[in-house]
Design a protein around this motif. Structure first.
Motif, short mmCIF file in Angstrom:
data_model
loop_
_atom_site.label_atom_id
_atom_site.label_comp_id
_atom_site.label_asym_id
_atom_site.label_seq_id
_atom_site.Cartn_x
_atom_site.Cartn_y
_atom_site.Cartn_z
N SER A 1 83.38 -69.30 -22.83
CA SER A 1 82.15 -70.28 -23.14
C SER A 1 81.06 -69.45 -23.43
CB SER A 1 81.72 -71.05 -21.71
OG SER A 1 81.61 -70.17 -20.79
N ARG A 2 79.98 -69.97 -24.13
CA ARG A 2 78.78 -69.46 -24.65
C ARG A 2 77.76 -69.03 -23.53
NH1 ARG A 2 74.97 -72.30 -29.19
NH2 ARG A 2 73.74 -70.32 -29.64
N GLU A 3 77.58 -67.67 -23.63
CA GLU A 3 76.60 -66.98 -22.61
C GLU A 3 75.14 -67.80 -22.62
OE1 GLU A 3 76.93 -65.11 -20.30
OE2 GLU A 3 79.16 -64.65 -20.27
N VAL A 4 74.48 -68.23 -21.64
CA VAL A 4 73.26 -68.54 -21.67
C VAL A 4 72.31 -67.63 -21.01
CG1 VAL A 4 71.59 -70.67 -21.12
CG2 VAL A 4 73.83 -71.05 -21.81
N VAL A 5 71.27 -67.06 -21.58
CA VAL A 5 70.22 -66.05 -20.98
C VAL A 5 68.93 -66.78 -20.80
CG1 VAL A 5 69.14 -63.79 -20.90
CG2 VAL A 5 71.78 -64.12 -21.78
N PHE A 6 68.29 -66.88 -19.78
CA PHE A 6 66.84 -67.36 -19.64
C PHE A 6 66.01 -66.29 -19.37
CE2 PHE A 6 63.46 -69.21 -17.09
CZ PHE A 6 63.12 -70.27 -18.23
N PHE A 7 64.96 -66.33 -20.10
CA PHE A 7 63.69 -65.24 -19.87
C PHE A 7 62.96 -65.48 -18.57
CE2 PHE A 7 65.42 -64.90 -24.17
CZ PHE A 7 65.50 -63.44 -24.29
N ALA A 8 63.04 -65.06 -17.64
CA ALA A 8 62.41 -65.44 -16.26
C ALA A 8 61.10 -64.42 -16.24
CB ALA A 8 63.29 -65.12 -15.32
N VAL A 9 60.01 -64.94 -16.71
CA VAL A 9 58.80 -64.16 -17.16
C VAL A 9 57.63 -64.97 -16.32
CG1 VAL A 9 59.45 -63.22 -19.30
CG2 VAL A 9 58.15 -65.36 -19.17
N GLY A 10 56.77 -63.97 -15.95
CA GLY A 10 55.49 -64.74 -15.22
C GLY A 10 54.99 -63.97 -13.89
#
Length: 243
Positions: A1-10
């Motif tokens: 399945s397609r990889e999903v990467v979330f940019f966890a910034v803040g």
């Protein structure tokens, strides 16, 4: 399945939602989701600025959204140690004006304490449920700040039980970094040592469309604010022979 990467910034403000995403991914057994963590913490950065021999900061307006999550008890020892007023402040114009008045009043009266202007949203203890979730998923780590460098214990990283969701480890990108512009003085601006217009690149080689440093990247940054509200350059009146 397609990889999903979330940019966890803040700052701490966005940490609870990202912690919940990771927590639920683990509970549901999601295998194609990870986050690239770049969370930073406010109190260690404040201490780094105040402990600098070149420090010129006399008081702080503490960000109301951060304090909504974390409360403001963390700021009390900082205020006592460095003898600086810290006023938790909201974001409406009247909030900022009142926060400034409260901070200046402390300076004029020789006081140094934590006051809460943003009483409609912030409690001293903050949101304890959100804090527990942050502590469950994240641990405190050293973090490099653009323009300043690495500050110990100033960031968040995933704890061991959730390390499988760490995009840095999953994709082997932990060692990658971006070189900062040598002419950018955002670190000095963040510390209150310089003002944006004192940077030779300001409004020429450094603009919101082509930023060189952190203080121009964010619309909330000092350089971006100076750029947006800067006064237009005065033009010389035309000579009579040019009319």
């Amino acid at each position: 399945s397609r990889e999903v990467v979330f940019f966890a910034v803040g700052f701490e403000t966005t940490a609870p939602a990202n912690a919940m995403a990771v927590y639920q991914a683990k509970q549901l057994g999601v295998k194609n989701f990870s986050i690239l963590v770049s969370h930073v913490l406010v109190p260690p950065a404040m201490e780094a600025i105040l402990s600098s021999p070149t420090n010129r900061v006399n008081g702080f307006l503490a960000a109301g959204h951060v304090c909504t999550v974390m409360g403001y008890h963390e700021y009390e020892p900082i205020s006592r140690k460095y003898r600086v007023p810290i006023v938790v402040t909201g974001f409406e114009p009247v909030d900022i004006l009142q926060g400034l008045v409260m901070c200046v009043r402390q300076l004029e009266e020789g006081r140094a304490e934590v006051e809460n202007q943003y009483t409609r949203a912030v409690k001293r203890e903050g949101n304890t449920s959100a804090q527990k979730l942050i502590q469950e998923v994240f641990q405190v780590v050293a973090r490099k700040w653009r323009g300043i460098g690495e500050i110990p214990s100033s960031g968040l990283g995933l704890r061991e039980p959730y390390r499988e969701f760490d995009a840095e480890e999953r994709f082997g990108v932990a060692s990658q970094c971006v070189e900062e512009s040598p002419e950018c003085i955002s670190g000095l601006i963040l510390q209150g040592v310089k003002k944006p217009h004192e940077c030779p690149a300001f409004a020429s080689r450094c603009t919101p469309e082509h930023p060189l440093g952190a203080t121009m990247v964010s619309s909330e940054g000092a350089c971006a604010a100076y750029y947006r509200y800067r006064r237009p350059q005065a033009t010389s009146p035309a000579r009579s022979d040019e009319a």
